[in-house]
Design an enzyme around this catalytic site. Structure first.
Site, mmCIF file in Angstrom:
data_model
loop_
_atom_site.group_PDB
_atom_site.id
_atom_site.type_symbol
_atom_site.label_atom_id
_atom_site.label_comp_id
_atom_site.label_asym_id
_atom_site.label_seq_id
_atom_site.Cartn_x
_atom_site.Cartn_y
_atom_site.Cartn_z
ATOM 1 N N ASP A 95 9.793 -1.655 -0.979
ATOM 2 C CA ASP A 95 10.845 -0.779 -1.508
ATOM 3 C C ASP A 95 11.836 -0.390 -0.413
ATOM 4 O O ASP A 95 11.445 0.135 0.635
ATOM 5 C CB ASP A 95 10.217 0.479 -2.111
ATOM 6 C CG ASP A 95 9.280 0.161 -3.271
ATOM 7 O OD1 ASP A 95 9.574 -0.776 -4.034
ATOM 8 O OD2 ASP A 95 8.252 0.846 -3.401
ATOM 9 N N THR A 155 2.829 -2.813 1.123
ATOM 10 C CA THR A 155 3.558 -1.757 0.421
ATOM 11 C C THR A 155 2.663 -0.591 0.034
ATOM 12 O O THR A 155 1.553 -0.778 -0.474
ATOM 13 C CB THR A 155 4.277 -2.360 -0.825
ATOM 14 O OG1 THR A 155 5.002 -1.333 -1.496
ATOM 15 C CG2 THR A 155 3.315 -3.008 -1.795
ATOM 16 N N ASP A 215 7.998 -4.882 4.354
ATOM 17 C CA ASP A 215 7.904 -3.748 3.443
ATOM 18 C C ASP A 215 8.588 -4.149 2.134
ATOM 19 O O ASP A 215 9.371 -5.101 2.105
ATOM 20 C CB ASP A 215 8.598 -2.546 4.080
ATOM 21 C CG ASP A 215 8.801 -1.423 3.099
ATOM 22 O OD1 ASP A 215 7.795 -0.974 2.517
ATOM 23 O OD2 ASP A 215 9.960 -1.001 2.904
ATOM 24 N N ARG A 241 -2.800 3.350 3.971
ATOM 25 C CA ARG A 241 -1.441 3.801 3.697
ATOM 26 C C ARG A 241 -0.648 3.814 5.001
ATOM 27 O O ARG A 241 -1.023 4.459 5.974
ATOM 28 C CB ARG A 241 -1.471 5.202 3.076
ATOM 29 C CG ARG A 241 -0.092 5.735 2.715
ATOM 30 C CD ARG A 241 -0.162 7.090 2.025
ATOM 31 N NE ARG A 241 1.159 7.692 1.970
ATOM 32 C CZ ARG A 241 2.099 7.374 1.083
ATOM 33 N NH1 ARG A 241 1.840 6.477 0.151
ATOM 34 N NH2 ARG A 241 3.284 7.942 1.120
HETATM 35 MG MG MG Z 1 10.390 0.968 2.249
HETATM 36 ZN ZN ZN Z 2 -4.670 3.099 1.166
#
Ligand code: MG
Ligand code: ZN
Length: 184
Positions: free
Chosen positions: A26, A68, A24, A117
């Site tokens: 952030d 991400t 990942d 997502r």
């Molecule tokens: Mg994160």
């Molecule tokens: Zn997406």
């Protein structure tokens, strides 16, 4: 779609302990921007030990893929070109330190509108399709949110949740490379 890797991901070192380690971004590699997004390279602040951890993965022969969610694109707060510029900076910082990020996969979509997502598995599946040599059960994922690691776990990957399983990315990578990590 611009978030796809532009090329196949070349095979990991046969001696590598993992085919691909998914990271990942952030809150795992860089400081999360409160109530916002990293919209420009200058806003990218790496967390302590993160560079060294990525270098350690590279030296171990693993491929490193960043996955991400960047919903700020769908919200009009930044463009895909802005996101690319941030990732160019990230790759350059890692390369200067002697490591390598092999691919960066971005979900720019609004929640509930796509298959990529996180916690949806789309970014992971896209990376695996670009790395047909890789086996999910020989991959690992490190993130700072349960939604980062859930898709990897469902695919059979080892997982490390920063803040729970390890204090930070450096600790998570150390545990993965020491073979101390059980799937969680
Ligand atoms: Mg994160
Ligand atoms: Zn997406």
């Amino acid at each position: 779609m611009p978030a796809e890797p532009r090329a196949q991901i070349p095979p990991a070192d046969p001696a590598a302990p993992y085919d691909i380690v998914f990271l990942d971004r952030d809150g795992t590699i860089n400081v999360r921007v409160e109530d916002g997004y990293v919209t420009r390279p200058e806003e990218l602040v790496l967390l302590p030990g993160a560079l060294g951890a990525i270098v350690a993965l590279t030296r171990a022969g693993c491929r490193v893929v960043v996955v991400t969610n960047q919903r700020g694109v769908s919200r009009g707060l930044m463009s895909l070109a802005d996101v690319d510029a941030v990732h160019d900076r990230l790759r350059a910082r890692v390369a200067e330190a002697g490591g390598r990020i092999d691919a960066v996969l971005v979900c720019p979509h609004a929640a509930g509108t796509c298959e990529c997502r996180k916690p949806a598995p789309g970014l992971f599946l896209r990376a695996l399709s670009a790395a047909p040599w890789a086996e999910a059960t020989r991959c690992a994922v490190v993130g700072d949110m349960p939604t980062d690691v859930a898709p990897g776990r469902e695919l059979g990957m080892r997982t490390r949740l920063v803040g729970r399983d390890a204090p930070d990315l450096a600790g998570a990578v150390r545990a993965l490379l020491d073979g101390l990590c059980e799937s969680v």
